[in-house]
Design an enzyme around this catalytic site. Structure first.
Site, PDB file in Angstrom:
ATOM      1  N   ASP A   1     -23.167  34.890   5.056  1.00  0.00           N
ATOM      2  CA  ASP A   1     -22.576  34.163   3.942  1.00  0.00           C
ATOM      3  C   ASP A   1     -22.998  34.867   2.661  1.00  0.00           C
ATOM      4  O   ASP A   1     -23.946  35.653   2.660  1.00  0.00           O
ATOM      5  CB  ASP A   1     -23.075  32.712   3.931  1.00  0.00           C
ATOM      6  N   SER A   2     -22.307  34.555   1.573  1.00  0.00           N
ATOM      7  CA  SER A   2     -22.679  35.114   0.273  1.00  0.00           C
ATOM      8  C   SER A   2     -24.065  34.633  -0.154  1.00  0.00           C
ATOM      9  O   SER A   2     -24.698  35.251  -0.989  1.00  0.00           O
ATOM     10  CB  SER A   2     -21.667  34.679  -0.774  1.00  0.00           C
TER      11      SER A   2
ATOM     12  N   GLY B 108     -17.433  34.012  -4.753  1.00  0.00           N
ATOM     13  CA  GLY B 108     -16.212  33.261  -5.057  1.00  0.00           C
ATOM     14  C   GLY B 108     -15.572  33.581  -6.389  1.00  0.00           C
ATOM     15  O   GLY B 108     -14.421  33.248  -6.628  1.00  0.00           O
TER      16      GLY B 108
ATOM     17  N   CYS C  52     -18.648  32.384   5.199  1.00  0.00           N
ATOM     18  CA  CYS C  52     -18.239  32.298   3.802  1.00  0.00           C
ATOM     19  C   CYS C  52     -16.718  32.167   3.726  1.00  0.00           C
ATOM     20  O   CYS C  52     -15.988  33.015   4.239  1.00  0.00           O
ATOM     21  CB  CYS C  52     -18.705  33.570   3.103  1.00  0.00           C
ATOM     22  N   ASN C  53     -16.243  31.104   3.094  1.00  0.00           N
ATOM     23  CA  ASN C  53     -14.802  30.910   2.966  1.00  0.00           C
ATOM     24  C   ASN C  53     -14.145  32.014   2.162  1.00  0.00           C
ATOM     25  O   ASN C  53     -13.035  32.439   2.472  1.00  0.00           O
ATOM     26  CB  ASN C  53     -14.496  29.574   2.274  1.00  0.00           C
TER      27      ASN C  53
ATOM     28  N   GLU D 267     -26.255  24.394  -5.858  1.00  0.00           N
ATOM     29  CA  GLU D 267     -27.437  25.258  -5.853  1.00  0.00           C
ATOM     30  C   GLU D 267     -28.539  24.735  -6.751  1.00  0.00           C
ATOM     31  O   GLU D 267     -29.721  24.975  -6.511  1.00  0.00           O
ATOM     32  CB  GLU D 267     -27.045  26.690  -6.205  1.00  0.00           C
TER      33      GLU D 267
ATOM     34  N   CYS E 116     -15.166  25.511   1.357  1.00  0.00           N
ATOM     35  CA  CYS E 116     -16.330  26.250   0.858  1.00  0.00           C
ATOM     36  C   CYS E 116     -17.548  25.672   1.567  1.00  0.00           C
ATOM     37  O   CYS E 116     -17.689  24.445   1.643  1.00  0.00           O
ATOM     38  CB  CYS E 116     -16.465  26.094  -0.656  1.00  0.00           C
TER      39      CYS E 116
ATOM     40  N   HIS F 242     -20.509  25.334   0.751  1.00  0.00           N
ATOM     41  CA  HIS F 242     -21.423  24.513  -0.049  1.00  0.00           C
ATOM     42  C   HIS F 242     -20.992  23.042  -0.076  1.00  0.00           C
ATOM     43  O   HIS F 242     -21.807  22.156  -0.280  1.00  0.00           O
ATOM     44  CB  HIS F 242     -21.461  24.996  -1.499  1.00  0.00           C
TER      45      HIS F 242
END
Lengths: 261, 261
Positions: free
Chosen positions: A6-7, A39, A69-70, A148, A180, A182
């Site tokens: 993922d990012s 993103g 990661c989308n 975050e 996403c 998150h």
């Protein structure tokens, strides 16, 4: 091992779903925290980072890879599939299928980062399955930094969610894709603002179910994967914030290994 | 040329200040938009990126360098000064001096990214000049994404600014340092929430004044710098958002050149 990248650390929601469904499988995770977020970046840059990340996972024992990661799934899937010769899973297709299967009126909302929404991939995939479907997409770029920061329940976060979801409420969607990794951490708040009746599709759960069903039907691949409950967590940058969020997401002790790509 | 780098495009506020004070000087800018933001990353990562960025500027004709990024200035100044043998300016020291000179009661507030505030550099530098000074620092990590989204005047942004500044209001500061190059774009909003009487120190203006006075007293360096009003703008990633913000900040046409470090 099952490789996951993922990012950043948002993709740990995918790891959590994999651990729930494939208990004991060895997992190696790479979070590109030094270059996060993806993103807001261009497709070209996200593709080049994705190729590097998968190379790294292969070197560290991955036999299959999940792009958690989308944004990477949306813009880099084709290039990744052309480049590597192993099973690679992305988060968009499984979420799309679930949404289409569960939606009653085929009015589907999608929220994601600016890059994911700009790619139009959810809309394309939904319409390929159901040409009559109506898809309404909204980019929500501030939700990643809010998560975050851990501002999950602050009034400002609720106001921002309400503002982002307003155009989807107006369209009377009955299904909403969290595009996403998150966003599952804000699922309850999103449910409250979009309305109780709307079905929320969590792409991190959808992809974990997809991986499980693939392994059930492909024993020759399943056979390659270790099952010693090993978990390695690599990041390209370490900060206190990441360690804390990783611990909260996985609900277990984590040891972050720092590498430079 | 005068070399300027930043983690992204926030540092263009420094370019704007340089252009106002050193009209016609050639400037080469590098915005590390592929790896932005720096403010949430570790010191080690920010140092390694800063060294790479300066190498790039030197290869492209820079004879002096301005680190327009507060985070890089806060954590990488020492390593950069050890490594390169040209005049390098950072944004922290000039802002600190202005704050100390203009503050009446020596109660100074500082706002910046998480990495800048964690470094404690503003507090150290202010106390080195005025041991009796009281310094109150607050990390405001959401302001950078809010600026990058262009949410400059939204009610949510005003609420978040108010929340961040609350502990500084309580302390009755009379001077506030904007310790991040993105924040000048929110200067009016910050002034409204902190109170009209508080003096706001804009680090992008302070460093431009410092560079000008250095060149006035060092003709041997000034002599090396071209004055053909040339401006080159390199970024490590291009998105529409960056082009728009660059144009708004500099109030002139810009041409972004894409390079990969």
């Amino acid at each position: 091992m099952i490789g996951v990248f993922d990012s950043g650390i948002g993709g740990l929601t995918v790891v959590r779903s994999l651990m729930e469904r494939l208990s004991g499988y060895d997992i190696v995770y790479f979070g590109d925290t030094a270059r996060t977020p993806y993103g807001t970046k261009s497709a070209e840059t996200v593709i080049s980072y994705s190729l590097e990340n998968i190379e790294f996972l292969l070197k560290n024992g991955a036999k299959i890879v999940v792009m958690a990661c989308n944004t990477a799934s949306s813009v880099a899937s084709h290039r990744v599939a052309e480049t590597f010769d192993i099973p690679i899973f992305e988060v968009v297709t499984p979420a799309t299928k679930q949404a289409v299967n569960r939606s009653g009126n085929l009015a589907v909302g999608v929220i994601g980062t600016r890059a994911t929404i700009k790619s139009g991939i959810y809309e394309k995939k939904i319409k390929a399955l159901k040409p009559a479907a109506k898809v309404y997409s909204v980019a929500c770029p501030l939700l990643v930094p809010l998560v975050e920061e851990g501002w999950l329940k602050k009034p400002e976060t609720m106001m921002i969610i309400k503002k982002y979801l307003h155009p989807l409420r107006v369209r009377q969607i009955d299904t909403l894709i969290l595009g996403c990794t998150h966003y599952p951490l804000l699922k309850d708040q999103i449910q409250r603002k979009i309305g109780k009746k709307v079905i929320i599709i969590d792409s991190s759960i959808a992809v974990a179910e997809k991986v499980k069903s693939f392994l059930d039907t492909h024993p020759e691949v399943d056979h390659l994967l270790g099952k010693k409950d090993e978990f390695r967590l690599f990041v390209s940058d370490i900060t206190e914030q990441f360690e804390k969020t990783a611990r909260i997401t996985l609900k277990r002790k984590v040891f972050l290994e720092h590498i430079k790509l």
